[in-house]
Design a protein around this motif. Structure first.
Motif, PDB file in Angstrom:
ATOM      1  N   LEU A 288      -9.488 -13.460  -0.059  1.00 28.55           N
ATOM      2  CA  LEU A 288     -10.421 -13.971   0.931  1.00 28.55           C
ATOM      3  C   LEU A 288     -11.819 -13.408   0.653  1.00 28.55           C
ATOM      4  CD1 LEU A 288      -8.200 -13.170   4.070  1.00 28.55           C
ATOM      5  CD2 LEU A 288      -8.031 -15.149   2.536  1.00 28.55           C
ATOM      6  N   GLY A 289     -12.790 -13.812   1.468  1.00 26.95           N
ATOM      7  CA  GLY A 289     -14.091 -13.166   1.492  1.00 26.95           C
ATOM      8  C   GLY A 289     -14.953 -13.365   0.264  1.00 26.95           C
ATOM      9  N   TRP A 290     -15.286 -14.614  -0.051  1.00 26.52           N
ATOM     10  CA  TRP A 290     -16.039 -14.920  -1.266  1.00 26.52           C
ATOM     11  C   TRP A 290     -17.542 -15.030  -1.027  1.00 26.52           C
ATOM     12  CZ3 TRP A 290     -13.643 -15.297  -6.038  1.00 26.52           C
ATOM     13  CH2 TRP A 290     -12.224 -15.290  -6.012  1.00 26.52           C
ATOM     14  N   ALA A 291     -18.029 -14.626   0.134  1.00 28.19           N
ATOM     15  CA  ALA A 291     -19.438 -14.839   0.461  1.00 28.19           C
ATOM     16  C   ALA A 291     -20.388 -13.958  -0.329  1.00 28.19           C
ATOM     17  CB  ALA A 291     -19.661 -14.619   1.960  1.00 28.19           C
ATOM     18  N   ASP A 292     -19.932 -12.791  -0.800  1.00 23.27           N
ATOM     19  CA  ASP A 292     -20.823 -11.850  -1.489  1.00 23.27           C
ATOM     20  C   ASP A 292     -20.657 -11.868  -3.004  1.00 23.27           C
ATOM     21  OD1 ASP A 292     -21.940 -10.895   0.913  1.00 23.27           O
ATOM     22  OD2 ASP A 292     -20.214  -9.595   1.238  1.00 23.27           O
ATOM     23  N   THR A 293     -20.009 -12.902  -3.524  1.00 18.19           N
ATOM     24  CA  THR A 293     -19.770 -13.011  -4.961  1.00 18.19           C
ATOM     25  C   THR A 293     -21.091 -13.061  -5.730  1.00 18.19           C
ATOM     26  OG1 THR A 293     -17.698 -14.172  -4.566  1.00 18.19           O
ATOM     27  CG2 THR A 293     -18.683 -14.435  -6.733  1.00 18.19           C
ATOM     28  N   VAL A 294     -21.120 -12.376  -6.878  1.00 19.05           N
ATOM     29  CA  VAL A 294     -22.311 -12.333  -7.714  1.00 19.05           C
ATOM     30  C   VAL A 294     -21.915 -12.511  -9.175  1.00 19.05           C
ATOM     31  CG1 VAL A 294     -23.512 -10.783  -6.134  1.00 19.05           C
ATOM     32  CG2 VAL A 294     -22.204  -9.818  -8.044  1.00 19.05           C
ATOM     33  N   LEU A 295     -22.883 -12.685 -10.031  1.00 15.54           N
ATOM     34  CA  LEU A 295     -22.705 -12.587 -11.471  1.00 15.54           C
ATOM     35  C   LEU A 295     -23.184 -11.201 -11.877  1.00 15.54           C
ATOM     36  CD1 LEU A 295     -23.999 -16.110 -12.436  1.00 15.54           C
ATOM     37  CD2 LEU A 295     -21.699 -15.270 -12.926  1.00 15.54           C
ATOM     38  N   GLY A 296     -22.277 -10.388 -12.400  1.00 13.33           N
ATOM     39  CA  GLY A 296     -22.672  -9.019 -12.685  1.00 13.33           C
ATOM     40  C   GLY A 296     -21.605  -8.228 -13.404  1.00 13.33           C
ATOM     41  N   ASP A 297     -21.504  -6.966 -13.052  1.00 13.28           N
ATOM     42  CA  ASP A 297     -20.684  -5.977 -13.736  1.00 13.28           C
ATOM     43  C   ASP A 297     -19.219  -6.095 -13.328  1.00 13.28           C
ATOM     44  OD1 ASP A 297     -19.622  -3.709 -14.887  1.00 13.28           O
ATOM     45  OD2 ASP A 297     -20.796  -2.287 -13.684  1.00 13.28           O
ATOM     46  N   PRO A 298     -18.312  -6.448 -14.234  1.00  8.72           N
ATOM     47  CA  PRO A 298     -16.900  -6.578 -13.859  1.00  8.72           C
ATOM     48  C   PRO A 298     -16.286  -5.266 -13.387  1.00  8.72           C
ATOM     49  CG  PRO A 298     -17.163  -6.668 -16.252  1.00  8.72           C
ATOM     50  CD  PRO A 298     -18.537  -6.744 -15.666  1.00  8.72           C
ATOM     51  N   ALA A 299     -16.901  -4.127 -13.746  1.00 10.09           N
ATOM     52  CA  ALA A 299     -16.374  -2.842 -13.278  1.00 10.09           C
ATOM     53  C   ALA A 299     -16.442  -2.721 -11.765  1.00 10.09           C
ATOM     54  CB  ALA A 299     -17.139  -1.693 -13.933  1.00 10.09           C
ATOM     55  N   GLU A 300     -17.317  -3.494 -11.118  1.00  2.94           N
ATOM     56  CA  GLU A 300     -17.399  -3.438  -9.660  1.00  2.94           C
ATOM     57  C   GLU A 300     -16.106  -3.932  -9.017  1.00  2.94           C
ATOM     58  OE1 GLU A 300     -19.593  -2.019  -7.906  1.00  2.94           O
ATOM     59  OE2 GLU A 300     -21.425  -1.900  -9.122  1.00  2.94           O
ATOM     60  N   ASP A 301     -15.490  -4.967  -9.588  1.00  2.00           N
ATOM     61  CA  ASP A 301     -14.224  -5.443  -9.040  1.00  2.00           C
ATOM     62  C   ASP A 301     -13.085  -4.476  -9.356  1.00  2.00           C
ATOM     63  OD1 ASP A 301     -15.086  -7.648  -7.655  1.00  2.00           O
ATOM     64  OD2 ASP A 301     -14.552  -9.100  -9.212  1.00  2.00           O
ATOM     65  N   ILE A 302     -13.134  -3.832 -10.518  1.00  2.00           N
ATOM     66  CA  ILE A 302     -12.135  -2.805 -10.828  1.00  2.00           C
ATOM     67  C   ILE A 302     -12.266  -1.662  -9.830  1.00  2.00           C
ATOM     68  CG2 ILE A 302     -11.315  -1.195 -12.590  1.00  2.00           C
ATOM     69  CD1 ILE A 302     -12.457  -3.140 -14.709  1.00  2.00           C
ATOM     70  N   ALA A 303     -13.517  -1.295  -9.501  1.00  2.00           N
ATOM     71  CA  ALA A 303     -13.747  -0.258  -8.507  1.00  2.00           C
ATOM     72  C   ALA A 303     -13.208  -0.675  -7.140  1.00  2.00           C
ATOM     73  CB  ALA A 303     -15.246   0.043  -8.404  1.00  2.00           C
ATOM     74  N   GLY A 304     -13.443  -1.921  -6.748  1.00  4.22           N
ATOM     75  CA  GLY A 304     -12.925  -2.399  -5.474  1.00  4.22           C
ATOM     76  C   GLY A 304     -11.419  -2.318  -5.402  1.00  4.22           C
ATOM     77  N   LEU A 305     -10.755  -2.690  -6.493  1.00  5.02           N
ATOM     78  CA  LEU A 305      -9.298  -2.604  -6.527  1.00  5.02           C
ATOM     79  C   LEU A 305      -8.823  -1.166  -6.487  1.00  5.02           C
ATOM     80  CD1 LEU A 305      -8.414  -5.400  -9.118  1.00  5.02           C
ATOM     81  CD2 LEU A 305      -8.194  -5.477  -6.625  1.00  5.02           C
ATOM     82  N   ALA A 306      -9.551  -0.258  -7.144  1.00 10.38           N
ATOM     83  CA  ALA A 306      -9.164   1.154  -7.112  1.00 10.38           C
ATOM     84  C   ALA A 306      -9.170   1.671  -5.677  1.00 10.38           C
ATOM     85  CB  ALA A 306     -10.102   1.982  -7.987  1.00 10.38           C
ATOM     86  N   LEU A 307     -10.175   1.298  -4.895  1.00  7.45           N
ATOM     87  CA  LEU A 307     -10.247   1.723  -3.510  1.00  7.45           C
ATOM     88  C   LEU A 307      -9.163   1.062  -2.662  1.00  7.45           C
ATOM     89  CD1 LEU A 307     -14.118   1.526  -3.038  1.00  7.45           C
ATOM     90  CD2 LEU A 307     -12.754   3.606  -3.191  1.00  7.45           C
ATOM     91  N   ALA A 308      -8.839  -0.193  -2.982  1.00  7.27           N
ATOM     92  CA  ALA A 308      -7.919  -0.961  -2.142  1.00  7.27           C
ATOM     93  C   ALA A 308      -6.455  -0.681  -2.446  1.00  7.27           C
ATOM     94  CB  ALA A 308      -8.203  -2.452  -2.297  1.00  7.27           C
ATOM     95  N   VAL A 309      -6.091  -0.603  -3.728  1.00  3.55           N
ATOM     96  CA  VAL A 309      -4.673  -0.494  -4.088  1.00  3.55           C
ATOM     97  C   VAL A 309      -4.357   0.748  -4.898  1.00  3.55           C
ATOM     98  CG1 VAL A 309      -4.438  -3.005  -4.028  1.00  3.55           C
ATOM     99  CG2 VAL A 309      -4.893  -1.880  -6.212  1.00  3.55           C
ATOM    100  N   GLY A 310      -5.361   1.559  -5.207  1.00  3.45           N
ATOM    101  CA  GLY A 310      -5.144   2.771  -5.991  1.00  3.45           C
ATOM    102  C   GLY A 310      -5.618   2.611  -7.419  1.00  3.45           C
TER     103      GLY A 310
END
Length: 315
Positions: free
Chosen positions: A216-238
């Motif tokens: 969900l929650g696609w309103a803040d999607t950007v073109l940028g650093d893929p490490a940001e999504d890896i960071a988000g997953l680290a916070l969310a699922v470990g």
């Protein structure tokens, strides 16, 4: 400037009745309730099958209209469910709404992600990388520059000390990331991809068997650093699950470790700020995120970087 109205339960009921009258979700009925504590007045459950999201201001309305188009662009590329809008329009002048199908499953914090769920996340990261950047830009998706990990490392030093004083964290752990190490983990040129940028536990829909069923929650999607999504997953699922998913998606050691350290520094700053009375994120959630981000992974103990190498052959 006219102040935007505050949506209430009555506002939502009237809007839902008008949608039902037009034949949208005739079985849902007029029952509405906030989607979660604190979600009012922006997000409401409509019956058992739909979610109504109201843009509270014009900036949010612009992002929501872009999100509707972006979800259609992303959907063919990812293996997880992306919500579909069954009705959209304006609930007040200049303020948009969307009535979305509810994705079955629980929030990411309710269920642990299984090995198959990690494969789902890998498919998500792979799919985001495959979305044509030019098409996303045509929809108005902005480009963002990579954050400086060295600047973030320095910014996290005082929060680490603050948390150590509060017996929340061992500040010596931050010293694992040195200034040269932060330099080695700088984002590489030409690596920008579509980044969800908000892969929080609330935005991951996880079933009881640990599969990731939707995002969900696609309103803040950007073109940028893929490490940001890896960071988000680290916070969310470990961190271990996030790095395994990123590795399955084809990311090498550098972006995986960069994402890990982005998450770790962010977690320190956010928890320290909250202890000082800033922000509204619940302390228990921030403590879980800190624990997730600082989970040890084998990759950081065995990888050595070379200037001409992204570390992929060290995995």
């Amino acid at each position: 400037m006219t102040q935007a109205p505050t949506p209430t339960a009555d506002t939502v009921r009237r809007l839902v009745r008008s949608l039902l009258k037009n034949g949208v979700d005739d079985s849902a009925g007029p029952e509405v309730r906030p989607a979660a504590p604190g979600a009012e007045p922006a997000t409401w459950l409509v019956g058992t099958r739909h979610v109504l999201r109201l843009a509270p201001d014009r900036g949010a309305a612009v992002r929501q209209r872009r999100e509707l188009r972006l979800r259609d662009l992303v959907r063919p590329h990812v293996p997880v469910t992306v919500p579909t809008s069954v009705a959209h329009g304006e609930w007040a002048p200049g303020l948009s709404y969307t009535l979305d199908t509810k994705v079955p499953g629980g929030a990411g914090g309710e269920h642990d992600v299984s090995a198959l769920g990690e494969a789902d996340l890998a498919g998500l990261l792979t799919g985001l990388r495959e979305v044509p950047a030019r098409q996303a830009e045509t929809l108005g998706v902005p480009r963002t520059a990579p954050r400086s990990l060295e600047a973030l490392r320095r910014a996290a030093e005082r929060p680490a000390a603050r948390l150590a004083e509060a017996d929340e964290f061992d500040a010596a752990r931050l010293r694992q990331l040195t200034q040269p190490g932060a330099g080695q983990l700088a984002a590489q040129p030409g690596t920008a991809v579509l980044v969800h940028h908000a892969l929080t536990g609330d935005h991951l829909v996880v079933s009881a068997d640990g599969r990731v069923r939707g995002v969900l929650g696609w309103a803040d999607t950007v073109l940028g650093d893929p490490a940001e999504d890896i960071a988000g997953l680290a916070l969310a699922v470990g961190s271990p699950a996030a790095v395994r998913a990123a590795t399955l998606a084809g990311y090498g050691a550098r972006p995986c470790l960069r994402g890990l350290w982005l998450a770790r520094c962010d977690a320190l700053v956010r928890l320290a700020d909250r202890l000082d009375g800033k922000g509204e994120t619940p302390l228990p959630l921030l403590r879980v995120q800190l624990r997730h981000a600082w989970e040890a992974i084998l990759l950081e103990r065995v990888t050595e970087f070379r200037e001409d190498d992204d570390g992929a052959d060290e995995l």
